[in-house]
Design a protein around this motif. Structure first.
Motif, short mmCIF file in Angstrom:
data_model
loop_
_atom_site.label_atom_id
_atom_site.label_comp_id
_atom_site.label_asym_id
_atom_site.label_seq_id
_atom_site.Cartn_x
_atom_site.Cartn_y
_atom_site.Cartn_z
N UNK A 134 0.80 -1.22 0.00
CA UNK A 134 0.00 0.00 0.00
C UNK A 134 0.83 1.26 0.00
N UNK A 135 1.94 1.27 0.73
CA UNK A 135 2.78 2.47 0.76
C UNK A 135 3.39 2.71 -0.62
N UNK A 136 3.70 1.64 -1.33
CA UNK A 136 4.25 1.80 -2.68
C UNK A 136 3.22 2.39 -3.63
N UNK A 137 1.98 1.95 -3.51
CA UNK A 137 0.90 2.51 -4.34
C UNK A 137 0.74 3.99 -4.03
N UNK A 141 1.16 7.42 -6.45
CA UNK A 141 0.02 8.27 -6.76
C UNK A 141 0.17 9.71 -6.27
N UNK A 142 0.99 9.91 -5.27
CA UNK A 142 1.12 11.26 -4.72
C UNK A 142 2.44 11.39 -3.97
N UNK A 143 2.89 12.62 -3.83
CA UNK A 143 4.12 12.80 -3.05
C UNK A 143 3.89 12.40 -1.59
N UNK A 144 4.89 11.79 -1.00
CA UNK A 144 4.79 11.36 0.39
C UNK A 144 5.58 12.32 1.27
#
Length: 175
Positions: A134-137, A141-144
């Motif tokens: 999930x963290x990879x997805x 999809x957005x900047x972390x």
């Protein structure tokens, strides 16, 4: 939790209910946040009636149309209030069902205990793998930001801590 999550996501950009649902599912956020997919649409409709969100546009794809929602000024105020409340709630939730079971574990045979604990271990390992995917997805999809990274790392540590306990219990009942 659903209201806070939906308002927070809409604060970042206008989205459809489907986009919100997909983002939460793919990033595994729905799992740790306890948000059911159907609750997003319900929350959007309810918050629209409360004037916390409004339809920004309608997108047509073939015969289907989807509403793109945006947060309103009242929604931003509600979001801020919900956010402050969320930061003040106790963040430690003990696995009470597991602990209760462990309190009466002596009523089971060792083989039953080992099997149940091994099933728990497999479940936790699978959930941890899903969270890591999930963290990879989410990264794709957005900047972390740094806080989101810390949040995910904390989730991983929670699973690892529980796996450590289960592993110790399995070893204890194997001896």
């Amino acid at each position: 939790m659903t209201r806070l999550m939906v308002l927070g996501l809409l604060k970042s950009k206008p989205m459809s209910g489907y986009e919100i649902q997909q983002l939460l599912t793919k990033s595994q956020t729905d799992a740790w946040a306890g948000i059911l997919p159907g609750s997003i649409y319900h929350a959007l409709k309810k918050m629209e009636k409360e004037a916390l969100v409004e339809i920004d546009s309608i997108e047509q794809t073939g015969n289907r149309s989807k509403a793109i929602y945006k947060i309103t000024a009242a929604g931003e105020k509600e979001f801020s209030q919900l956010l402050v409340e969320a930061l003040q709630v106790s963040s430690v939730h003990l696995p009470s069902q597991l602990y209760t079971g462990l309190s009466f574990i002596h009523y089971l045979e060792k083989d039953e205990i080992r099997q149940a604990l091994q099933n728990q271990q497999l479940l936790l390992e699978a959930q941890l793998a899903q969270q890591k995917a999930g963290i990879e997805v989410k990264r794709n999809h957005m900047p972390m930001d740094e806080v989101t990274e810390m949040l995910f790392q904390n989730v991983f540590k929670q699973y690892e801590l529980q796996l450590d306990l289960i592993g110790n219990l399995i070893r204890h009942y194997e001896s």
